[in-house]
Design a protein around this motif. Structure first.
Motif, PDB file in Angstrom:
ATOM      1  N   GLY A 162     -12.231  79.284 -14.296  1.00 55.68           N
ATOM      2  CA  GLY A 162     -13.357  79.921 -14.972  1.00 55.68           C
ATOM      3  C   GLY A 162     -13.842  81.185 -14.308  1.00 55.68           C
ATOM      4  N   GLY A 163     -12.943  81.958 -13.726  1.00 54.96           N
ATOM      5  CA  GLY A 163     -13.326  83.200 -13.076  1.00 54.96           C
ATOM      6  C   GLY A 163     -13.818  83.046 -11.653  1.00 54.96           C
ATOM      7  N   LEU A 164     -13.855  81.814 -11.140  1.00 56.90           N
ATOM      8  CA  LEU A 164     -14.282  81.546  -9.767  1.00 56.90           C
ATOM      9  C   LEU A 164     -13.101  81.013  -8.964  1.00 56.90           C
ATOM     10  N   VAL A 165     -13.184  81.130  -7.645  1.00 56.63           N
ATOM     11  CA  VAL A 165     -12.150  80.592  -6.765  1.00 56.63           C
ATOM     12  C   VAL A 165     -12.759  79.550  -5.829  1.00 56.63           C
ATOM     13  N   ALA A 166     -11.930  78.595  -5.438  1.00 55.70           N
ATOM     14  CA  ALA A 166     -12.356  77.522  -4.538  1.00 55.70           C
ATOM     15  C   ALA A 166     -12.262  77.990  -3.089  1.00 55.70           C
ATOM     16  N   VAL A 167     -13.353  77.802  -2.370  1.00 59.61           N
ATOM     17  CA  VAL A 167     -13.359  77.986  -0.922  1.00 59.61           C
ATOM     18  C   VAL A 167     -14.023  76.741  -0.332  1.00 59.61           C
ATOM     19  N   VAL A 168     -13.823  76.549   0.953  1.00 58.51           N
ATOM     20  CA  VAL A 168     -14.515  75.452   1.622  1.00 58.51           C
ATOM     21  C   VAL A 168     -15.455  76.043   2.663  1.00 58.51           C
ATOM     22  N   THR A 215     -17.164  83.826  -6.730  1.00 59.19           N
ATOM     23  CA  THR A 215     -16.374  84.882  -7.357  1.00 59.19           C
ATOM     24  C   THR A 215     -15.290  85.331  -6.381  1.00 59.19           C
ATOM     25  N   PRO A 216     -14.183  85.848  -6.897  1.00 59.96           N
ATOM     26  CA  PRO A 216     -13.164  86.377  -5.983  1.00 59.96           C
ATOM     27  C   PRO A 216     -13.728  87.437  -5.033  1.00 59.96           C
ATOM     28  N   GLN A 217     -14.631  88.290  -5.524  1.00 55.27           N
ATOM     29  CA  GLN A 217     -15.226  89.326  -4.668  1.00 55.27           C
ATOM     30  C   GLN A 217     -16.047  88.694  -3.542  1.00 55.27           C
ATOM     31  N   ALA A 218     -16.806  87.638  -3.851  1.00 53.48           N
ATOM     32  CA  ALA A 218     -17.582  86.952  -2.809  1.00 53.48           C
ATOM     33  C   ALA A 218     -16.657  86.292  -1.798  1.00 53.48           C
ATOM     34  N   ALA A 219     -15.541  85.759  -2.265  1.00 53.23           N
ATOM     35  CA  ALA A 219     -14.568  85.183  -1.339  1.00 53.23           C
ATOM     36  C   ALA A 219     -13.986  86.273  -0.449  1.00 53.23           C
ATOM     37  N   LEU A 220     -13.608  87.383  -1.047  1.00 54.17           N
ATOM     38  CA  LEU A 220     -13.007  88.485  -0.296  1.00 54.17           C
ATOM     39  C   LEU A 220     -13.914  88.937   0.840  1.00 54.17           C
ATOM     40  N   ASP A 233      -9.601  86.977   8.759  1.00 50.29           N
ATOM     41  CA  ASP A 233      -9.064  88.185   8.138  1.00 50.29           C
ATOM     42  C   ASP A 233      -7.786  87.917   7.352  1.00 50.29           C
ATOM     43  N   ALA A 234      -6.954  87.002   7.822  1.00 53.04           N
ATOM     44  CA  ALA A 234      -5.723  86.678   7.083  1.00 53.04           C
ATOM     45  C   ALA A 234      -6.058  86.100   5.715  1.00 53.04           C
ATOM     46  N   HIS A 235      -7.120  85.288   5.620  1.00 56.80           N
ATOM     47  CA  HIS A 235      -7.534  84.712   4.343  1.00 56.80           C
ATOM     48  C   HIS A 235      -8.063  85.803   3.414  1.00 56.80           C
ATOM     49  N   ALA A 236      -8.868  86.712   3.950  1.00 60.98           N
ATOM     50  CA  ALA A 236      -9.396  87.812   3.141  1.00 60.98           C
ATOM     51  C   ALA A 236      -8.264  88.712   2.662  1.00 60.98           C
ATOM     52  N   TRP A 237      -7.289  88.972   3.527  1.00 61.54           N
ATOM     53  CA  TRP A 237      -6.143  89.795   3.148  1.00 61.54           C
ATOM     54  C   TRP A 237      -5.363  89.128   2.020  1.00 61.54           C
ATOM     55  N   ALA A 238      -5.149  87.809   2.122  1.00 61.53           N
ATOM     56  CA  ALA A 238      -4.444  87.071   1.063  1.00 61.53           C
ATOM     57  C   ALA A 238      -5.247  87.102  -0.236  1.00 61.53           C
ATOM     58  N   MET A 239      -6.572  86.985  -0.143  1.00 55.76           N
ATOM     59  CA  MET A 239      -7.419  87.054  -1.345  1.00 55.76           C
ATOM     60  C   MET A 239      -7.285  88.428  -2.003  1.00 55.76           C
ATOM     61  N   ALA A 240      -7.287  89.495  -1.205  1.00 57.18           N
ATOM     62  CA  ALA A 240      -7.123  90.838  -1.761  1.00 57.18           C
ATOM     63  C   ALA A 240      -5.761  90.973  -2.446  1.00 57.18           C
TER      64      ALA A 240
END
Length: 157
Positions: A28-34, A126-131, A137-144
């Motif tokens: 639904g336009g959101l991504v799962a994070v923990v 949101t993907p942007q909030a996850a980013l 940094d590796a997780h943020a890079w993968a999200m990008a």
């Protein structure tokens, strides 16, 4: 070309390689994070995932970790869409170079009975909030990379 390397090694520590697998799950336009209550890092956001155990594939590990950390049963793509490594020290003080495999996937079902990691809480953002909010940094890079891939696959016109 080798995967990008993130993180900084603390002097005097060894960082043996450890295969790890993570998932980016969209709904639904959101991504799962923990949200992880980490003794070393404080309250942080991570992608669901972790170390690959002996005898399992990276894909199997990512799916298992989604259950253990977030209570989710997932359907992951057969191959990782990107690789990224990260020097990491866990809450027990064990340092390693996390050789990250990042999978894209979908939630097949919610299964709270699979969740065993009490210090992890599933959060949809949101993907942007996850980013901007992911701790590693590796997780943020993968999200990008995931966001870029998604945008490029979007039909034009």
């Amino acid at each position: 070309m080798p995967p990008p390397q993130f993180g900084v090694q603390e002097p005097g520590r060894d960082y043996p390689d450890r295969l790890a697998a993570f998932a980016i799950l969209e709904r639904g336009g959101l991504v799962a994070v923990v949200r992880v209550d980490s003794r070393r890092r404080g309250l942080v956001l991570d992608l669901p995932g972790g170390g690959v155990d002996e005898g399992e594939t990276a894909r199997e590990a990512a799916a298992r970790e989604c259950g253990e950390e977030a209570g989710l049963v997932v359907d992951l793509d057969p191959e990782p869409f990107v690789l990224a490594d990260h020097y990491f020290i866990n809450d027990d003080g064990w340092s390693h170079n996390s050789l990250g495999r990042f999978f894209s996937g979908r939630v097949a079902a919610e299964a709270p009975e699979l969740k065993v990691e009490d210090d992890h809480t599933l959060v949809w953002v949101t993907p942007q909030a996850a980013l901007t909010g992911l701790d590693r940094d590796a997780h943020a890079w993968a999200m990008a990379a995931w966001m870029r891939r998604l945008e490029r696959e979007r039909p034009t016109g």
